[in-house]
Design an enzyme around this catalytic site. Structure first.
Site, PDB file in Angstrom:
ATOM      1  N   SER A 266      -3.576   0.139  -3.501  1.00 37.36           N
ATOM      2  CA  SER A 266      -4.194   1.615  -3.256  1.00 37.36           C
ATOM      3  C   SER A 266      -3.961   2.178  -1.485  1.00 37.36           C
ATOM      4  O   SER A 266      -3.284   1.248  -1.386  1.00 37.36           O
ATOM      5  CB  SER A 266      -5.403   1.753  -3.166  1.00 37.36           C
ATOM      6  OG  SER A 266      -5.996   0.617  -2.140  1.00 37.36           O
ATOM      7  N   LYS A 267      -3.816   3.053  -1.493  1.00 34.54           N
ATOM      8  CA  LYS A 267      -3.584   3.837   0.373  1.00 34.54           C
ATOM      9  C   LYS A 267      -4.591   2.437   0.982  1.00 34.54           C
ATOM     10  O   LYS A 267      -3.646   2.101   2.045  1.00 34.54           O
ATOM     11  CB  LYS A 267      -4.397   5.351   0.355  1.00 34.54           C
ATOM     12  CG  LYS A 267      -3.546   5.877  -0.078  1.00 34.54           C
ATOM     13  CD  LYS A 267      -3.775   7.207  -0.145  1.00 34.54           C
ATOM     14  CE  LYS A 267      -2.994   8.802  -0.748  1.00 34.54           C
ATOM     15  NZ  LYS A 267      -3.761   9.560  -0.131  1.00 34.54           N
ATOM     16  N   ARG A 268      -5.368   1.940   0.903  1.00 32.74           N
ATOM     17  CA  ARG A 268      -6.210   1.035   1.649  1.00 32.74           C
ATOM     18  C   ARG A 268      -5.563  -0.680   1.594  1.00 32.74           C
ATOM     19  O   ARG A 268      -5.600  -1.063   3.294  1.00 32.74           O
ATOM     20  CB  ARG A 268      -7.860   0.738   1.642  1.00 32.74           C
ATOM     21  CG  ARG A 268      -8.910   2.146   1.520  1.00 32.74           C
ATOM     22  CD  ARG A 268     -10.133   1.898   0.937  1.00 32.74           C
ATOM     23  NE  ARG A 268      -9.892   1.642   0.093  1.00 32.74           N
ATOM     24  CZ  ARG A 268      -9.755   2.464  -1.054  1.00 32.74           C
ATOM     25  NH1 ARG A 268      -9.725   4.615  -0.216  1.00 32.74           N
ATOM     26  NH2 ARG A 268      -9.403   2.421  -2.587  1.00 32.74           N
ATOM     27  N   ASP A 269      -4.749  -0.736   0.825  1.00 35.44           N
ATOM     28  CA  ASP A 269      -3.712  -1.446   0.775  1.00 35.44           C
ATOM     29  C   ASP A 269      -2.555  -2.004   1.944  1.00 35.44           C
ATOM     30  O   ASP A 269      -2.814  -2.980   2.643  1.00 35.44           O
ATOM     31  CB  ASP A 269      -2.944  -2.344  -0.931  1.00 35.44           C
ATOM     32  CG  ASP A 269      -4.519  -2.953  -1.329  1.00 35.44           C
ATOM     33  OD1 ASP A 269      -5.569  -3.132  -1.349  1.00 35.44           O
ATOM     34  OD2 ASP A 269      -3.527  -2.214  -2.628  1.00 35.44           O
TER      35      ASP A 269
END
Ligand code: GLU
Length: 511
Positions: A266-269
């Site tokens: 995910s983008k948050r990773d």
């Protein structure tokens, strides 16, 4: 060989920075187009005004440019099937949606958002938490299928708001051959009656996507797995529009998984793990919304491309290093894997290292110069080229060119005191002074000559190499780590080497 029949598109929505998975989709489209002699098209899917993010389109264009994936048709490029921004094609879609209603394949729905909410609540109260507007529930709703024709006509004439929904057939099945997954089948009873045209007259993704793929004569739709579940609707739409004969072939790419291999990347990773998951930096007002990309982390675009190509594809041979051109030759959809591809950041770094080592030092110097300037280091071109040549084996990410050899540019800031204490003996002082003498008298400052001269010098004094070299390194670099010492001396030159040795002797003595 050019092949007019092969046309693929990368169709991102400008809703934020393009995730690295999007770049992989663009890459596979590009590779397939090149391999087949076809055309690679960029289409901006910006019909969802609510999710539109200014700057995102530019980001997409810049990202593709950085990666070297240049579309042959697209916004700002032109082509015979434009415009390539869906917001500029608004007028096109309505006609097709209305035609579907006329042919009985779609219908007008007059339910207001409030009514839809009320219905949802009513269903929830009955224990049904997933209300869906579909081929069963549509019979209970306010639409041109349930209302008398005269009432529909009257509502339309009065300018009442409506959406157009796809009339999904009852009790049928819809199948297609996915080039990656083989036959995929959906039961129509599992599909909802998707909105095709919104109340504001704008098409939904599904409508615009199908109309554009048809009008742009797209032959292959290569996209992420997350769109697989929409494809049943898409095939129904092709059928409803009578375009089944020219329906593109589909290839759904495997998911990109987190570095652990568990779950979707995910983008948050990126922020969580301190790794890049975007191609280039994304600027935003709020700190937490800003991201650095592979570019800013210090990756060469060729390395990123090579890494991404292998995230879900492999050539079936041992070869791992492929230029973009080689990838274009080797790529095939058949070799795309079905299973998710683990985002292995170490592998990305390995690729970068390989590409740094293979890049010409003069080329590296050009790339590294701005990084040097950012740090305030001013160096001549010749020096920088030699420096890059010397350091390239020790560098994984480009900024390390600056940090790994900072002592070259700013002198020694910190000496390795522990090793000095262990190794420095007062009787070494005359040895180092004699070494300075020798260097001052040496005309040729080439590594090979220096090596011979200094080794002879040590042997003549019946010293061990280990008594001199570590301290020599510390004198020049502050640390025992670093590139070959004779190369270092060659690069530093006589004046600088002698100066550093003098300073170091003084320091060693005091220590
Ligand atoms: N606009 C969609 C996206 O953002 C395109 C999906 C497709 O390729 O059909 O990915």
């Amino acid at each position: 060989m050019s092949n007019k029949n092969i046309r693929v598109r990368f169709a991102p929505s400008p809703t934020g920075p393009l995730h690295i998975g999007g770049v992989r989709t663009a890459l596979y489209n590009y590779l397939f187009a090149k391999k087949m002699g076809g055309t690679f098209i960029l289409r901006i899917e910006d019909t969802d005004q609510g999710r539109y993010v200014p700057g995102a389109e530019n980001y997409i264009v810049e990202s593709l440019k950085w990666c070297g994936l240049l579309p042959e048709e697209g916004p700002g490029i032109g082509g015979g099937h434009g415009p390539y921004r869906q917001s500029e094609r608004k007028a096109i879609y309505g006609k097709y949606a209305h035609k579907l209603v006329e042919n009985g394949k779609a219908y007008y729905a007059f339910d207001t958002p409030e009514e839809l909410n009320a219905k949802r609540e009513e269903e929830r109260a009955k224990g049904n938490h997933n209300f869906r507007y579909d081929n069963v529930t549509r019979n209970e709703m306010k639409n041109s299928l349930t209302l008398p024709a005269a009432e529909t006509a009257q509502k339309l004439a009065a300018g009442e708001a409506f959406t157009i929904r796809l009339k999904v057939p009852v009790g049928g099945a819809v199948s297609f051959q996915d080039l990656v997954r083989g036959e995929v089948t959906f039961q129509t009873d599992d599909l909802d009656d998707k909105v095709l045209l919104k109340a504001d007259g704008m098409p939904t993704y599904h409508m615009a996507n199908i109309v554009d793929d048809h009008l742009m004569e797209i032959s292959h739709v290569i996209r992420g797995e997350e769109w697989l579940s929409s494809t049943g609707h898409h095939v129904l739409l092709y059928q409803a529009l009578g375009w089944e004969g020219t329906m593109p072939q589909f290839a759904h790419l495997p998911l990109i998984l987190k570095p652990t291999g568990k779950g979707k990347l995910s983008k948050r990773d990126g922020a969580k793990l301190g790794i890049p998951v975007f191609p280039i930096a994304w600027e935003a007002e709020k700190e937490e919304d800003r991201f650095l990309g592979f570019r800013e982390f210090g990756f060469l675009p060729e390395a990123v491309i090579n890494f991404l190509a292998f995230l879900g594809w492999n050539p079936g041979t041992e070869q791992e290093i492929f230029s973009l051109e080689e990838l274009c030759g080797a790529f095939s959809i058949e070799k795309i894997s079905k299973g998710g591809a683990r985002f292995d950041y170490d592998k990305a770094k390995w690729y970068n290292q390989q590409y740094i080592q293979a890049t010409d030092a003069a080329e590296l110097a050009k790339i590294v110069r701005p990084l040097m300037e950012e740090k305030g280091y001013s160096v001549s071109d010749d020096f920088l080229v030699d420096y890059c040549e010397l350091m390239r084996d020790r560098v994984v990410l480009l900024p390390e060119f600056v940090s790994a050899g900072s002592y070259f540019f700013e002198g020694v800031k910190i000496y390795d005191d522990k090793n000095i204490a262990k190794r420095w003996k007062p009787e070494l002082k005359p040895v180092f002074e004699a070494l300075i003498d020798l260097l001052e008298k040496t005309d040729s400052f080439e590594a090979v000559t220096l090596e011979r001269g200094i080794k002879d010098f040590i042997a003549e004094r019946e010293l061990k190499m280990g008594q001199v070299f570590p301290l020599l390194r510390i004198a020049l670099a502050g640390t025992m780590k670093g590139p070959a010492v004779f190369k270092m001396i060659e690069l530093l030159g006589k004046t600088e080497t002698v100066g550093r040795l003098k300073t170091a002797i003084e320091y060693f003595e005091k220590n």
